[in-house]
Design a protein around this motif. Structure first.
Motif, PDB file in Angstrom:
ATOM      1  N   UNK A 541       0.822  -1.202   0.000  1.00  0.00           N
ATOM      2  CA  UNK A 541       0.000   0.000   0.000  1.00  0.00           C
ATOM      3  C   UNK A 541       0.860   1.258   0.000  1.00  0.00           C
ATOM      4  N   UNK A 542       1.929   1.267   0.797  1.00  0.00           N
ATOM      5  CA  UNK A 542       2.804   2.448   0.839  1.00  0.00           C
ATOM      6  C   UNK A 542       3.435   2.683  -0.533  1.00  0.00           C
ATOM      7  N   UNK A 543       3.895   1.618  -1.174  1.00  0.00           N
ATOM      8  CA  UNK A 543       4.474   1.763  -2.510  1.00  0.00           C
ATOM      9  C   UNK A 543       3.428   2.247  -3.502  1.00  0.00           C
ATOM     10  N   UNK A 544       2.196   1.768  -3.367  1.00  0.00           N
ATOM     11  CA  UNK A 544       1.120   2.207  -4.253  1.00  0.00           C
ATOM     12  C   UNK A 544       0.829   3.689  -4.070  1.00  0.00           C
ATOM     13  N   UNK A 545       0.781   4.142  -2.819  1.00  0.00           N
ATOM     14  CA  UNK A 545       0.512   5.557  -2.549  1.00  0.00           C
ATOM     15  C   UNK A 545       1.628   6.439  -3.112  1.00  0.00           C
ATOM     16  N   UNK A 608      -0.676  -1.195  -9.809  1.00  0.00           N
ATOM     17  CA  UNK A 608       0.351  -1.662  -8.883  1.00  0.00           C
ATOM     18  C   UNK A 608       0.020  -3.011  -8.254  1.00  0.00           C
ATOM     19  N   UNK A 609      -1.052  -3.676  -8.718  1.00  0.00           N
ATOM     20  CA  UNK A 609      -1.463  -4.913  -8.051  1.00  0.00           C
ATOM     21  C   UNK A 609      -0.390  -5.991  -8.163  1.00  0.00           C
ATOM     22  N   UNK A 610       0.305  -6.051  -9.301  1.00  0.00           N
ATOM     23  CA  UNK A 610       1.343  -7.069  -9.469  1.00  0.00           C
ATOM     24  C   UNK A 610       2.526  -6.773  -8.547  1.00  0.00           C
ATOM     25  N   UNK A 611       2.908  -5.494  -8.446  1.00  0.00           N
ATOM     26  CA  UNK A 611       4.000  -5.114  -7.555  1.00  0.00           C
ATOM     27  C   UNK A 611       3.635  -5.457  -6.109  1.00  0.00           C
ATOM     28  N   UNK A 612       2.399  -5.174  -5.730  1.00  0.00           N
ATOM     29  CA  UNK A 612       1.968  -5.473  -4.370  1.00  0.00           C
ATOM     30  C   UNK A 612       1.996  -6.970  -4.103  1.00  0.00           C
ATOM     31  N   UNK A 615       5.199  -8.567  -2.643  1.00  0.00           N
ATOM     32  CA  UNK A 615       5.543  -8.400  -1.231  1.00  0.00           C
ATOM     33  C   UNK A 615       4.458  -8.982  -0.337  1.00  0.00           C
ATOM     34  N   UNK A 616       3.657  -9.896  -0.876  1.00  0.00           N
ATOM     35  CA  UNK A 616       2.695 -10.627  -0.068  1.00  0.00           C
ATOM     36  C   UNK A 616       1.397  -9.914   0.194  1.00  0.00           C
ATOM     37  N   UNK A 617       1.023  -8.923  -0.653  1.00  0.00           N
ATOM     38  CA  UNK A 617      -0.214  -8.187  -0.420  1.00  0.00           C
ATOM     39  C   UNK A 617      -1.444  -8.953  -0.891  1.00  0.00           C
ATOM     40  N   UNK A 618      -1.270 -10.000  -1.683  1.00  0.00           N
ATOM     41  CA  UNK A 618      -2.402 -10.770  -2.172  1.00  0.00           C
ATOM     42  C   UNK A 618      -3.103 -10.065  -3.316  1.00  0.00           C
ATOM     43  N   UNK A 619      -4.317 -10.501  -3.620  1.00  0.00           N
ATOM     44  CA  UNK A 619      -5.093  -9.881  -4.678  1.00  0.00           C
ATOM     45  C   UNK A 619      -4.840 -10.492  -6.036  1.00  0.00           C
TER      46      UNK A 619
END
Length: 663
Positions: A541-545, A608-612, A615-619
């Motif tokens: 989320x921080x990287x997405x923001x 950014x869903x693939x980037x997330x 790092x284990x963000x799921x989705x």
């Protein structure tokens, strides 16, 4: 020489032209061609022969240089240059696969360093395990040193059966690969696979793996899918080797329980006090997932390149040797080539055993070549002086992050709790609604916002399609991440954009930072967020923001700066205060531009869903990465199409109304 030779081979093959472009490494024999075609190719043959002669004269002593006629005759007769070892010139380039595991990186670097010493030119490509075997099948790579068995049995079996992959032999025995826990968790009673379920609350129903698509991850996913050991409600957090180890380090620091994939050889066995779990024989195999690592090559590679084939057969690594190499890479942060050169210098006996019966590429005996490891050419003069006085940017950042990590634990833990709570709360709320009810609610919202029957029907059908494809829960996770990231970006970006519009100097200061945020590769700032916040939705989320924030700032600044002067002057003439001007004049006038910035922020967050996922963000990023690493075309298209449908829905519902401008 190699370019002209390849061109000549391409013209002289019997296969279709599209196949002739694939590097096969074969010695191509002259096919039977019509006389007219041979005559048209003769000038190219002579030119290639002359160029080969010049290169050969420059490479070997004059006494060994054949005449031009002899070279031309050899080119026509065999269509390939043969070295003194009996290998064709194509063998000088050795193509390796590195699957990104530190042990495979270490062994590949060791062998590559040896090959440079022998006069070869190794090239290394980072691929996943399934892509590695597919590339061996397609003759796109030559050698893979990390075939862990039996864990990779499903990956290699069909290629070995059809003969496109050849098993040279075992290069390491006594390895292990299974789930492990910290010693304090083991002492608390989690000692067997059947004990994991009892600690589900403390473990947050999570098991930490490495990169999506990895064979070990697949074993865990299958275990969870079949509800073995009662673990059906657990989830696997997939990231990477280094991401998982960063999470393990955080758990050890805080003495939190953790279950993760572990293997030996690896420095983690020396760095952490860990215990391997028993009872996983049916998942990972006996003896704690006891493994043997094999060297495999593409079809016929050992016969085509016998000198390299002898070297590959001689390779026998040790658990201690690999752990030492990996420690140099992971703990001392040395480049793999540097670590390999130092290890070879410190362990000459091991290298001597590997080189038994092996010659230099030019046919000379190895002799003292080991003490003269071939290194990449270094520039001299001014360039060398500049490189020798490197500004320690990377070292400074590493020291700063270590200092922040050591002294800001409570701050970052608090931020993690807040962000994780928001995302998990939104996800739980969306999951609490039955899928049909949520589909109807979103369709009604689309109608309320746009009054379009076509859009409402599209939204309902698209969500039904996502549900039909089995990606509903992943879509919910992605939607929650996008919603929280968009709210955070808008909450920061709109006020900053307003302030920048009112203070030009502030915008002049912000502009370089915004440019940096938009152009800096996302993986760069993903590294410190992963170290500081651990795996999960928080670094994602921080990287997405960070990535999406410039859009609302820039477009808010543009909208406020573009408010017509007469409107502002009229407001001031009626005695409006600056706050009244903002709320009554500027914001209504710039509303469409600000909304466009928020819409763009939503699209950037979704991208950014693939980037997330890394790092284990799921989705939805998880099936995309998993499909990429395991070469599953169907899964990749399904997940990709789902992301596209979600992007269209969010874009159509959030974009500014297309109204005609008032006269």
């Amino acid at each position: 020489m190699s370019v002209n030779q390849t061109s000549l081979n391409a013209h002289s093959r019997v296969e279709p032209l599209t196949q002739s472009c694939r590097p096969t490494g074969r010695v191509v024999k002259p096919p039977k061609q019509p006389a007219a075609l041979c005559a048209s190719l003769m000038p190219g043959v002579v030119l290639a022969a002359l160029m080969m002669t010049q290169v050969t004269r420059a490479a070997v002593p004059s006494a060994a240089v054949p005449t031009s006629a002899a070279v031309a005759g050899a080119a026509v007769a065999s269509d390939a240059t043969v070295s003194a070892t009996g290998e064709p010139a194509s063998c000088q380039t050795v193509r390796f696969s590195d699957v990104g595991w530190t042990d495979v990186t270490a062994t590949t670097a060791l062998v590559s360093q040896l090959l440079r010493t022998l006069g070869y030119s190794p090239s290394i490509t980072v691929l996943s395990v399934p892509v590695t075997f597919a590339s061996l099948h397609n003759n796109d790579i030559d050698v893979f040193l990390g075939n862990w068995m039996p864990a990779q049995e499903a990956d290699r079996v069909r290629y070995v059966n059809d003969g496109s992959v050849e098993v040279i032999g075992a290069n390491l025995t006594g390895a292990k690969y299974t789930l492990a826990v910290p010693d304090y968790t083991y002492a608390a009673g989690l000692q067997d696979f059947k004990d994991i379920q009892r600690f589900s609350k403390a473990l947050n129903n999570s098991i930490y793996g490495i990169e999506p698509g990895n064979d070990g991850n697949r074993h865990v996913l299958e275990m969870l899918k079949q509800n073995q050991f009662g673990l059906g409600d657990f989830k696997l957090i997939e990231s990477s080797e280094q991401g998982m180890l960063a999470q393990v380090e955080r758990a050890y620091r805080d003495k939190n329980p953790l279950v993760f994939l572990a293997w030996e050889p690896h420095p983690m066995n020396m760095r952490f006090a860990l215990k391997y779990l028993s009872g996983g024989d049916e998942v990972f195999g006996p003896n704690f997932g006891g493994a043997t690592i094999y060297t495999v090559t593409r079809r016929g590679y050992g016969a085509e390149c016998p000198n390299i084939g002898r070297l590959l057969k001689n390779l026998k690594f040790s658990l201690r040797g690999e752990s030492e190499m990996m420690a140099a890479i992971l703990d001392r942060h040395e480049a793999p080539d540097t670590a390999a050169a130092e290890w070879l210098k410190a362990n000459p006996n091991a290298a001597q055993a590997w080189l038994e019966g092996v010659l230099m590429f030019d046919g000379r005996p190895v002799g003292a070549a080991l003490t003269q490891a071939a290194r990449p050419p270094r520039a001299g003069g001014f360039e060398q002086w500049i490189v020798a006085h490197k500004i320690p940017v990377g070292d400074a950042m590493a020291v700063a992050i270590d200092y922040i990590k050591a002294h800001g634990t409570f701050l970052f833990d608090g931020i993690s709790i807040a962000i994780r709570g928001m995302v998990n709360g939104v996800t739980a709320l969306l999951r609490a609604l039955p899928a049909p009810a949520l589909i109807v609610a979103v369709a009604v919202l689309a109608w309320a916002l746009r009054r379009s029957v076509a859009l409402t029907a599209f939204v309902a059908l698209a969500l039904l399609f996502i549900l039909n494809q089995g990606y509903w829960l992943a879509t919910i996770e992605t939607l929650a991440l996008v919603m929280v990231a968009t709210v955070a970006s808008a909450a920061i970006g709109v006020p900053v954009g307003i302030a920048a519009a009112h203070r030009p100097r502030l915008f002049a200061v912000l502009r370089p930072a915004l440019d940096l945020m938009q152009t800096l590769p996302t993986f760069v700032y993903l590294i410190p967020t992963l170290v500081l916040f651990g795996l999960g939705v928080v670094p994602g989320l921080i990287s997405t923001v960070i990535f999406a924030l410039p859009a609302p700032i820039r477009l808010t600044h543009l909208g406020i700066s573009s408010v017509p002067k007469p409107l502002i002057e009229a407001g001031e003439a009626f005695g409006a205060t600056p706050m009244q001007l903002l709320w009554k004049v500027e914001l209504p006038s710039a509303a469409s531009t600000i909304v466009a910035g928020i819409t763009q922020c939503i699209m950037l967050s979704l991208s950014m869903v693939v980037i997330a996922a890394l790092v284990g963000a799921g989705g939805l990023g998880v099936p995309v990465v998993r499909a990429l690493n395991s070469v599953q075309v169907g899964m990749g298209f399904e997940a990709g199409f789902t992301i596209v449908l979600l992007a269209i829905i969010l874009d159509r519902m959030s974009r500014p109304s297309e109204r005609r401008a008032p006269r």
